[in-house]
Motif scaffolding. Structure first.
Motif, PDB file in Angstrom:
ATOM      1  N   PHE A 124     -57.634  41.596 -10.307  1.00 50.80           N
ATOM      2  CA  PHE A 124     -56.432  42.156  -9.692  1.00 50.80           C
ATOM      3  C   PHE A 124     -55.183  41.914 -10.531  1.00 50.80           C
ATOM      4  CE2 PHE A 124     -59.280  40.756  -6.140  1.00 50.80           C
ATOM      5  CZ  PHE A 124     -59.908  41.989  -6.008  1.00 50.80           C
ATOM      6  N   GLU A 125     -55.402  41.501 -11.781  1.00 45.59           N
ATOM      7  CA  GLU A 125     -54.354  41.454 -12.788  1.00 45.59           C
ATOM      8  C   GLU A 125     -54.475  42.718 -13.638  1.00 45.59           C
ATOM      9  OE1 GLU A 125     -52.272  39.034 -12.640  1.00 45.59           O
ATOM     10  OE2 GLU A 125     -53.232  37.093 -12.308  1.00 45.59           O
ATOM     11  N   LEU A 126     -53.453  42.997 -14.450  1.00 42.37           N
ATOM     12  CA  LEU A 126     -53.556  44.129 -15.359  1.00 42.37           C
ATOM     13  C   LEU A 126     -54.472  43.771 -16.522  1.00 42.37           C
ATOM     14  CD1 LEU A 126     -49.876  45.433 -15.609  1.00 42.37           C
ATOM     15  CD2 LEU A 126     -51.727  46.283 -14.163  1.00 42.37           C
ATOM     16  N   ASP A 208     -47.634  38.501   1.807  1.00 41.71           N
ATOM     17  CA  ASP A 208     -48.322  37.294   2.260  1.00 41.71           C
ATOM     18  C   ASP A 208     -49.698  37.200   1.611  1.00 41.71           C
ATOM     19  OD1 ASP A 208     -49.019  35.011   3.622  1.00 41.71           O
ATOM     20  OD2 ASP A 208     -49.624  36.074   5.450  1.00 41.71           O
ATOM     21  N   MET A 209     -49.880  36.197   0.763  1.00 40.23           N
ATOM     22  CA  MET A 209     -51.147  36.025   0.057  1.00 40.23           C
ATOM     23  C   MET A 209     -51.674  34.613   0.330  1.00 40.23           C
ATOM     24  SD  MET A 209     -50.548  38.064  -3.548  1.00 40.23           S
ATOM     25  CE  MET A 209     -48.848  37.578  -3.869  1.00 40.23           C
ATOM     26  N   PRO A 210     -52.571  34.475   1.307  1.00 40.96           N
ATOM     27  CA  PRO A 210     -53.095  33.157   1.681  1.00 40.96           C
ATOM     28  C   PRO A 210     -53.818  32.474   0.520  1.00 40.96           C
ATOM     29  CG  PRO A 210     -53.669  34.825   3.314  1.00 40.96           C
ATOM     30  CD  PRO A 210     -53.133  35.552   2.130  1.00 40.96           C
ATOM     31  N   GLU A 211     -53.619  31.188   0.401  1.00 41.72           N
ATOM     32  CA  GLU A 211     -54.311  30.430  -0.636  1.00 41.72           C
ATOM     33  C   GLU A 211     -55.814  30.481  -0.395  1.00 41.72           C
ATOM     34  OE1 GLU A 211     -54.254  25.961  -2.651  1.00 41.72           O
ATOM     35  OE2 GLU A 211     -52.821  26.518  -1.089  1.00 41.72           O
ATOM     36  N   GLY A 212     -56.559  30.727  -1.464  1.00 39.11           N
ATOM     37  CA  GLY A 212     -58.011  30.790  -1.370  1.00 39.11           C
ATOM     38  C   GLY A 212     -58.566  32.152  -1.012  1.00 39.11           C
ATOM     39  N   ALA A 213     -57.698  33.138  -0.771  1.00 40.03           N
ATOM     40  CA  ALA A 213     -58.180  34.473  -0.415  1.00 40.03           C
ATOM     41  C   ALA A 213     -58.861  35.129  -1.611  1.00 40.03           C
ATOM     42  CB  ALA A 213     -57.029  35.345   0.077  1.00 40.03           C
ATOM     43  N   ARG A 214     -59.966  35.816  -1.354  1.00 43.29           N
ATOM     44  CA  ARG A 214     -60.746  36.427  -2.434  1.00 43.29           C
ATOM     45  C   ARG A 214     -60.010  37.565  -3.119  1.00 43.29           C
ATOM     46  NH1 ARG A 214     -62.578  38.742  -5.848  1.00 43.29           N
ATOM     47  NH2 ARG A 214     -64.717  39.106  -6.554  1.00 43.29           N
ATOM     48  N   GLY A 221     -53.134  31.405  -6.573  1.00 41.55           N
ATOM     49  CA  GLY A 221     -53.797  30.551  -5.594  1.00 41.55           C
ATOM     50  C   GLY A 221     -55.000  31.164  -4.926  1.00 41.55           C
ATOM     51  N   GLY A 222     -55.410  32.347  -5.351  1.00 40.45           N
ATOM     52  CA  GLY A 222     -56.575  32.988  -4.764  1.00 40.45           C
ATOM     53  C   GLY A 222     -57.855  32.616  -5.482  1.00 40.45           C
TER      54      GLY A 222
END
Length: 250
Positions: A124-126, A208-214, A221-222
């Motif tokens: 999900f990065e470029l 909102d990006m929860p820590e540990g989210a796939r 932090g994912g």
């Protein structure tokens, strides 16, 4: 915008699907989509269905975008849809011919959608960019409009289960100012990637990006693969496809 019945029907279906899912769109930079004239619309690629968001962005500016799609899809109902939506078939064995068709469409005043990363980014990065978008812009004289979509990977992407229900996911879309075509292609590609990195940062702000989210990048932090890990997974997938094709040919 000229009437295109098939495109109109598909747009209605897409809007209905997004309404059913409860997707919440946050779009900034819509004014950067040209109302007339050719342009290369360069978009990041994180999800199977992000082309739908691209199409709706075009419609909001009164444009029907032209997708570049795999030539092997040009049969049956998909081929029929491609024809009536003026999609441009991409044959990897005859890349020059596909680029010529895209350049012709740009000169005719169309907006042609290009994914510079070529394939979905598992991190999900470029990823590294191909130079096709830049070369098409240079040959046609059309500008490149950078655009990023963030959040679509939560709906359906590689290595994750589909989530097509009513989930109310926010989708952030950021569209940058057109980049005039200029040579060399490598420099234009680097400028495009830099602009899109900035837009991606903007799209992620306030999300909102929860820590540990796939579905969240590792650096945020994912638990998504890093760019390096994703490259290994992509190579393994390519080798499996080659082996399957060889077995089928045999």
């Amino acid at each position: 915008m000229a009437r295109e019945p098939v495109f109109d029907v598909l747009t209605g279906l897409v809007r209905t699907l997004f309404w059913a899912q409860g997707l919440r769109f946050d779009i900034a930079g819509q004014e950067n989509i040209p109302r007339a004239g050719g342009a290369v619309l360069a978009v990041n690629h994180t999800a199977y269905l992000d082309f739908m968001e691209v199409g709706l962005v075009g419609r909001k500016s009164g444009r029907n975008v032209r997708y570049m799609m795999k030539a092997e899809l040009e049969h049956g109902i998909v081929g029929w849809l491609m024809k009536h939506c003026k999609a441009i078939g991409v044959d990897r064995g005859h890349g020059a011919e596909s680029r010529e068709r895209a350049v012709a469409a740009l000169r005719d005043g169309e907006i042609v959608v290009v994914y510079p990363e070529a394939t979905i980014s598992r991190s999900f990065e470029l990823k590294e960019f191909k130079s096709g978008a830049a070369r098409m812009a240079i040959e046609s004289g059309a500008p490149i409009v950078p655009m990023v979509i963030w959040g679509a990977q939560r709906v359906w992407t590689k290595d994750m289960p589909k989530n097509l229900g009513r989930h109310h996911f926010p989708i952030h879309i950021r569209i940058g100012e057109p980049i005039p075509a200029h040579e060399p292609a490598d420099a234009l590609t680097a400028e495009l990637r830099s602009r899109m990195e900035h837009l991606l940062d903007q799209a992620q702000q306030g999300y909102d990006m929860p820590e540990g989210a796939r579905w969240v990048p590792a650096r945020l932090g994912g638990t998504a693969p890093t760019l390096e890990q994703a490259a290994v997974l992509e190579q393994e997938e390519l080798e499996r496809r080659r082996a399957k094709r060889a077995a089928r040919d045999a």
